[in-house]
Write a protein that holds these residues in place. Sequence first.
Motif, PDB file in Angstrom:
ATOM      1  N   ALA A  26     129.530  68.258 -53.674  1.00 43.53           N
ATOM      2  CA  ALA A  26     129.749  66.817 -53.562  1.00 43.53           C
ATOM      3  C   ALA A  26     130.268  66.261 -54.884  1.00 43.53           C
ATOM      4  O   ALA A  26     129.740  66.564 -55.954  1.00 43.53           O
ATOM      5  N   GLU A  29     130.158  60.061 -58.135  1.00 42.34           N
ATOM      6  CA  GLU A  29     130.755  58.753 -57.938  1.00 42.34           C
ATOM      7  C   GLU A  29     131.820  58.508 -59.019  1.00 42.34           C
ATOM      8  O   GLU A  29     131.692  58.945 -60.163  1.00 42.34           O
ATOM      9  N   THR A  46     135.054  53.352 -55.420  1.00 46.82           N
ATOM     10  CA  THR A  46     135.543  54.528 -54.721  1.00 46.82           C
ATOM     11  C   THR A  46     136.884  54.950 -55.302  1.00 46.82           C
ATOM     12  O   THR A  46     137.593  54.157 -55.926  1.00 46.82           O
ATOM     13  N   SER A 309     133.625  50.904 -51.469  1.00 44.79           N
ATOM     14  CA  SER A 309     133.696  51.967 -50.472  1.00 44.79           C
ATOM     15  C   SER A 309     134.735  51.624 -49.417  1.00 44.79           C
ATOM     16  O   SER A 309     134.906  50.459 -49.064  1.00 44.79           O
ATOM     17  N   ASP A 353     138.102  57.299 -47.869  1.00 52.42           N
ATOM     18  CA  ASP A 353     137.119  56.969 -48.897  1.00 52.42           C
ATOM     19  C   ASP A 353     137.224  57.972 -50.047  1.00 52.42           C
ATOM     20  O   ASP A 353     137.712  59.090 -49.883  1.00 52.42           O
ATOM     21  N   ARG A 355     134.839  59.504 -51.527  1.00 55.03           N
ATOM     22  CA  ARG A 355     133.800  60.544 -51.524  1.00 55.03           C
ATOM     23  C   ARG A 355     134.094  61.558 -50.424  1.00 55.03           C
ATOM     24  O   ARG A 355     134.636  61.198 -49.375  1.00 55.03           O
ATOM     25  N   ASN A 420     137.999  64.225 -49.942  1.00 58.12           N
ATOM     26  CA  ASN A 420     138.198  62.781 -49.976  1.00 58.12           C
ATOM     27  C   ASN A 420     139.677  62.419 -50.034  1.00 58.12           C
ATOM     28  O   ASN A 420     140.532  63.231 -50.382  1.00 58.12           O
TER      29      ASN A 420
END
Length: 668
Positions: A26, A29, A46, A309, A353, A355, A420
């Motif tokens: 992951a 941020e 984002t 986001s 997005d 992420r 992403n």
Amino acid sequence: MKKKTFIMICLTVIFGMVLGPLQSVAAAEATWPSGTYPAPATGSFTRLNGLFDRVSTDSSPIKSGTDEVGFELNADQASKVGSVWSKTPFVDLSKDKFTLDMQIYLGNKTGGADGLAFALAGTKPAGPGNGGAALGIWGSPEMQNGTSEAVAATGTLNSFAIVVDTKKSVETLKSGMDKNVGYPAFFSSDQYIGSGYPSQASMYKIGFPYWQTELVFTGSGTGLRNFAKPLSTRVNNGNWQNLVVSWAKTSSGGTLTYQIKGAGLTTVSQPITWTNAQIQSIFGSTKLFLGFTSATGAASEPHVVGIKSLADFNTVSGTVTLKQGNDPVTIDKPLNIGDKLMYEYALDVNNIDGRPWKATNIALPKGEYLDYLNSGGTPAKPGDNLEVNVTIGSETKTAHAIVQPDNLSVIITDMPEFPNNTESLVKFSLPVQVQKHDLSSFTSITHDTGTFTGGTPSNSYKLTNTVNQANTLTYVIAANPGELTLEKVPGFYFEKLGVSGLEDPTVADVINGIPGQNPFPATSAGIDPTQWLNTLGRKTPAGYDGFISVKDSRPTKPGWTLSMKLSPFTRTEGGYVLGDNGNTDGGKAQIVLIDTNPQAQLKVASIKDNGNDTVVKSMPAGNSDWDLKDDSSTAPITQALMSIEKTPSVHAGKYSSTATWTLANAPQ
């Protein structure tokens, strides 16, 4: 036709049968870069990589490393017009709901310098809009002697705008854009948040006596309503302000609500309701481009925006196809026991997005008459862990499908993340096979296509069957056609009846011959065991069946034929064939299968050891099972007798013959 092969051994030994995950990590941020503008006190940004076009050269992306985390709509300079717009119309008013949570920064100067706008448009602008009090979004403020329609034609087409205006326009010969805002007499900010429709003539009026362009903010009346609400304090105060825009759909249209809040600022919130007809009138579509515009006049201030986001704007869908070979399974192609099938899945995730997108739970049902297959091709059991190859774009990764306790579905919880700011087509498949069943008629089966859950915030999505565009799969299981099976065939151990009982034959016995009886007796009482080698000793070799058994579960009962052939008896210690005087074709020994049931014919078949096929049983149509065995209280056997021609050249040793049984699916 089915065949089984067996070996029979005689003389001094047994005469017996021979049966023959790469998981992506992951991303953290996105962070705001140090430098010109302060980081927001709360929230995060984002990644916007590749999602927006810089329509105005006065606008630039703000980067943190390689990540775009916001936009400088314009720098702290005078006479600038900022404009950035999404490359695709990803804001979809046909969705049930969404929220855009944004941070805006307007510098830290006492006076204002016009302001910025959040905009939605059915048509993407080709260039920056009008400057100054028009904020890059409204119609021209300098159309002297114009009309409302003419001004509207210069505004951003097919659009809706939310503006944060930081400067009260001074009424001049050409413009008094903000004249109708209604600034409070005792507020010093002279700043407001408002909304309206830049290409609608109702947004403008031509003032008098100076023929100036004025924005219309009535907040009342019928049709499209334009709002303006003064702000309690300056928003160009060195702090970030939070602008939130949300949408809630209804059957008749929907409500868009915008809200601004910040340090020391009284929160302002405004709902706007549109009918479906109004949406088409304003935008011409439900799929809209998202844009940000800004402008400065003689004074200057920076206009900066970041988005927390864009997850609500991801488009996620999934399909399933049940295939047999290369063809989808349809209801006009019944499935038979043993048919191999494949559930093929495709997940399409356009993750705009910043992420990675994660599928946290994928539940995939199957039909009750299907078995999942493991990597070895055998039916899986509840609790089995099935390895699944997953392709994400051009990459292949690994996930695992766990067979659930009811054996009717699998669950995948370790699907790799989808990247992403890009669209990913994810494919994987699960093999199944039609299991054995006792269905007596064709049966239609319907089951759910399955669901997958994922994203932030988490949502659940139904898979669509590509055959009928529904959330169910339907197919037909054919009736069990039954099976013709040669379940058992015997192994034989032949002995002679001597003075002291049953014993192995000697070389002298074979030289003199074991003649049998000709003609063959009509009843078992007529058999003279001293003239034969026989199986009365019941010495069926260990591990071999003792009798013949045919089972026919086919509902049509078309009949069948069972035949047998014997290879020449051959000495196991060397390559000598019984009776070999230069001829290895055999034919010296003969086995007679007998049926000891008093109601049956005693002699069933005679088979010589010459390799020729002999019919043992021809079952006519309409009949099914057949056994050949005695009814002894000891282990049942198929009884057989053996005769051997006089064989002067016999060699001492152990002899065996291979019996081949052939079960054909029709009588002859």
